[in-house]
Write a protein that holds these residues in place. Structure first.
Motif, PDB file in Angstrom:
ATOM      1  N   ALA A  55       0.860  -1.183   0.000  1.00  0.00           N
ATOM      2  CA  ALA A  55       0.000   0.000   0.000  1.00  0.00           C
ATOM      3  C   ALA A  55       0.894   1.230   0.000  1.00  0.00           C
ATOM      4  N   PRO A  56       0.360   2.355  -0.467  1.00  0.00           N
ATOM      5  CA  PRO A  56       1.176   3.566  -0.456  1.00  0.00           C
ATOM      6  C   PRO A  56       1.451   4.029   0.972  1.00  0.00           C
ATOM      7  N   GLU A  57       2.641   4.567   1.169  1.00  0.00           N
ATOM      8  CA  GLU A  57       2.990   5.160   2.463  1.00  0.00           C
ATOM      9  C   GLU A  57       3.408   6.589   2.210  1.00  0.00           C
ATOM     10  N   PRO A  58       2.887   7.573   2.890  1.00  0.00           N
ATOM     11  CA  PRO A  58       1.883   7.430   3.943  1.00  0.00           C
ATOM     12  C   PRO A  58       0.530   7.041   3.358  1.00  0.00           C
ATOM     13  N   TRP A  59      -0.326   6.486   4.222  1.00  0.00           N
ATOM     14  CA  TRP A  59      -1.652   6.038   3.825  1.00  0.00           C
ATOM     15  C   TRP A  59      -2.461   7.221   3.307  1.00  0.00           C
ATOM     16  N   CYS A  60      -3.289   7.001   2.320  1.00  0.00           N
ATOM     17  CA  CYS A  60      -4.032   8.081   1.670  1.00  0.00           C
ATOM     18  C   CYS A  60      -5.246   8.538   2.468  1.00  0.00           C
ATOM     19  N   GLY A  61      -5.631   7.793   3.480  1.00  0.00           N
ATOM     20  CA  GLY A  61      -6.749   8.217   4.315  1.00  0.00           C
ATOM     21  C   GLY A  61      -8.079   7.603   3.945  1.00  0.00           C
ATOM     22  N   CYS A  75      -7.226   3.282  -2.349  1.00  0.00           N
ATOM     23  CA  CYS A  75      -6.020   4.100  -2.207  1.00  0.00           C
ATOM     24  C   CYS A  75      -4.994   3.804  -3.299  1.00  0.00           C
ATOM     25  N   GLY A  76      -5.469   3.511  -4.501  1.00  0.00           N
ATOM     26  CA  GLY A  76      -4.560   3.211  -5.602  1.00  0.00           C
ATOM     27  C   GLY A  76      -4.047   1.783  -5.622  1.00  0.00           C
ATOM     28  N   VAL A  77      -4.586   0.905  -4.766  1.00  0.00           N
ATOM     29  CA  VAL A  77      -4.149  -0.492  -4.683  1.00  0.00           C
ATOM     30  C   VAL A  77      -5.160  -1.387  -5.389  1.00  0.00           C
ATOM     31  N   ARG A  78      -4.649  -2.293  -6.223  1.00  0.00           N
ATOM     32  CA  ARG A  78      -5.475  -3.297  -6.904  1.00  0.00           C
ATOM     33  C   ARG A  78      -4.790  -4.652  -6.775  1.00  0.00           C
ATOM     34  N   VAL A  91      -6.694  -3.205   3.183  1.00  0.00           N
ATOM     35  CA  VAL A  91      -5.440  -2.879   2.522  1.00  0.00           C
ATOM     36  C   VAL A  91      -4.529  -2.178   3.516  1.00  0.00           C
ATOM     37  N   GLY A  92      -3.321  -2.697   3.663  1.00  0.00           N
ATOM     38  CA  GLY A  92      -2.307  -2.083   4.510  1.00  0.00           C
ATOM     39  C   GLY A  92      -0.934  -2.313   3.900  1.00  0.00           C
ATOM     40  N   PRO A  93       0.105  -1.646   4.396  1.00  0.00           N
ATOM     41  CA  PRO A  93       1.445  -1.774   3.811  1.00  0.00           C
ATOM     42  C   PRO A  93       2.005  -3.192   3.841  1.00  0.00           C
ATOM     43  N   GLY A  94       1.606  -4.028   4.805  1.00  0.00           N
ATOM     44  CA  GLY A  94       2.136  -5.374   4.905  1.00  0.00           C
ATOM     45  C   GLY A  94       1.118  -6.468   4.707  1.00  0.00           C
ATOM     46  N   GLN A  95      -0.163  -6.092   4.546  1.00  0.00           N
ATOM     47  CA  GLN A  95      -1.218  -7.100   4.408  1.00  0.00           C
ATOM     48  C   GLN A  95      -2.356  -6.569   3.548  1.00  0.00           C
ATOM     49  N   ILE A  96      -2.891  -7.446   2.713  1.00  0.00           N
ATOM     50  CA  ILE A  96      -4.111  -7.173   1.944  1.00  0.00           C
ATOM     51  C   ILE A  96      -5.028  -8.375   2.122  1.00  0.00           C
ATOM     52  N   CYS A 115      -0.811  -4.216  -7.545  1.00  0.00           N
ATOM     53  CA  CYS A 115      -0.394  -2.951  -8.144  1.00  0.00           C
ATOM     54  C   CYS A 115      -0.716  -1.825  -7.169  1.00  0.00           C
ATOM     55  N   VAL A 116       0.252  -0.936  -6.952  1.00  0.00           N
ATOM     56  CA  VAL A 116       0.077   0.213  -6.076  1.00  0.00           C
ATOM     57  C   VAL A 116       0.382   1.460  -6.894  1.00  0.00           C
ATOM     58  N   ARG A 117      -0.654   2.286  -7.089  1.00  0.00           N
ATOM     59  CA  ARG A 117      -0.513   3.530  -7.862  1.00  0.00           C
ATOM     60  C   ARG A 117       0.151   3.277  -9.213  1.00  0.00           C
ATOM     61  N   GLY A 118      -0.233   2.198  -9.873  1.00  0.00           N
ATOM     62  CA  GLY A 118       0.282   1.889 -11.201  1.00  0.00           C
ATOM     63  C   GLY A 118       1.595   1.129 -11.219  1.00  0.00           C
TER      64      GLY A 118
END
Length: 139
Positions: A55-61, A75-78, A91-96, A115-118
């Motif tokens: 996931a993107p860091e920092p989190w998009c909210g 948040c741009g994650v697929r 969705v989180g930086p270490g787990q989906i 995919c994160v933000r493309g």
């Protein structure tokens, strides 16, 4: 003046993608909830995927635990199973946590890709199978 503004904004648009790290996970990082294995993956199953840069860091909210029907992007994650996007439950930086699409193959290998933000990580092949094994004891 408009051309100058566009010219000055262009590097900022490309910087977001260039700074996004590549998502990384392995086959061992794909698990069924409550287990330590990914036994019997089938369409409709909910899976936990563990890795890095998921996931993107920092989190998009954005709300990362949405109610059903679950979104295909947060948040741009697929997460793609083959060419089909999966529903995302968390969705989180270490787990989906995601749901295998209903139209995924019922048997055989299927690539899973994050995919994160493309920026897409390498696909990891998982075996899908809707069959169950039955044992019969004699005597």
């Amino acid at each position: 003046m408009r051309v100058l503004v566009l010219f000055l904004a262009a590097p900022a648009l490309f910087a977001q993608t260039a700074e996004t790290p590549t998502p990384v996970f392995t086959r061992e990082g794909i698990l069924r909830p409550g287990t330590n294995a990914a036994n019997r993956l089938a369409p409709g199953n909910v899976l936990e995927l563990y890795g890095q840069h998921l996931a993107p860091e920092p989190w998009c909210g954005e709300n990362n635990t949405p109610p059903a029907p679950y979104p295909l992007e947060v948040c741009g994650v697929r997460v793609m199973v083959g060419t089909t996007p999966s529903e995302l439950l968390f969705v989180g930086p270490g787990q989906i946590n995601f749901k295998i699409p209903a139209d995924a193959p019922t048997a055989g290998p299927a690539p899973i890709q994050v995919c994160v933000r493309g920026v897409c990580g390498a696909p990891v092949v998982a075996d899908l199978n809707t069959r169950t094994a039955l044992l019969r004891l004699r005597g």
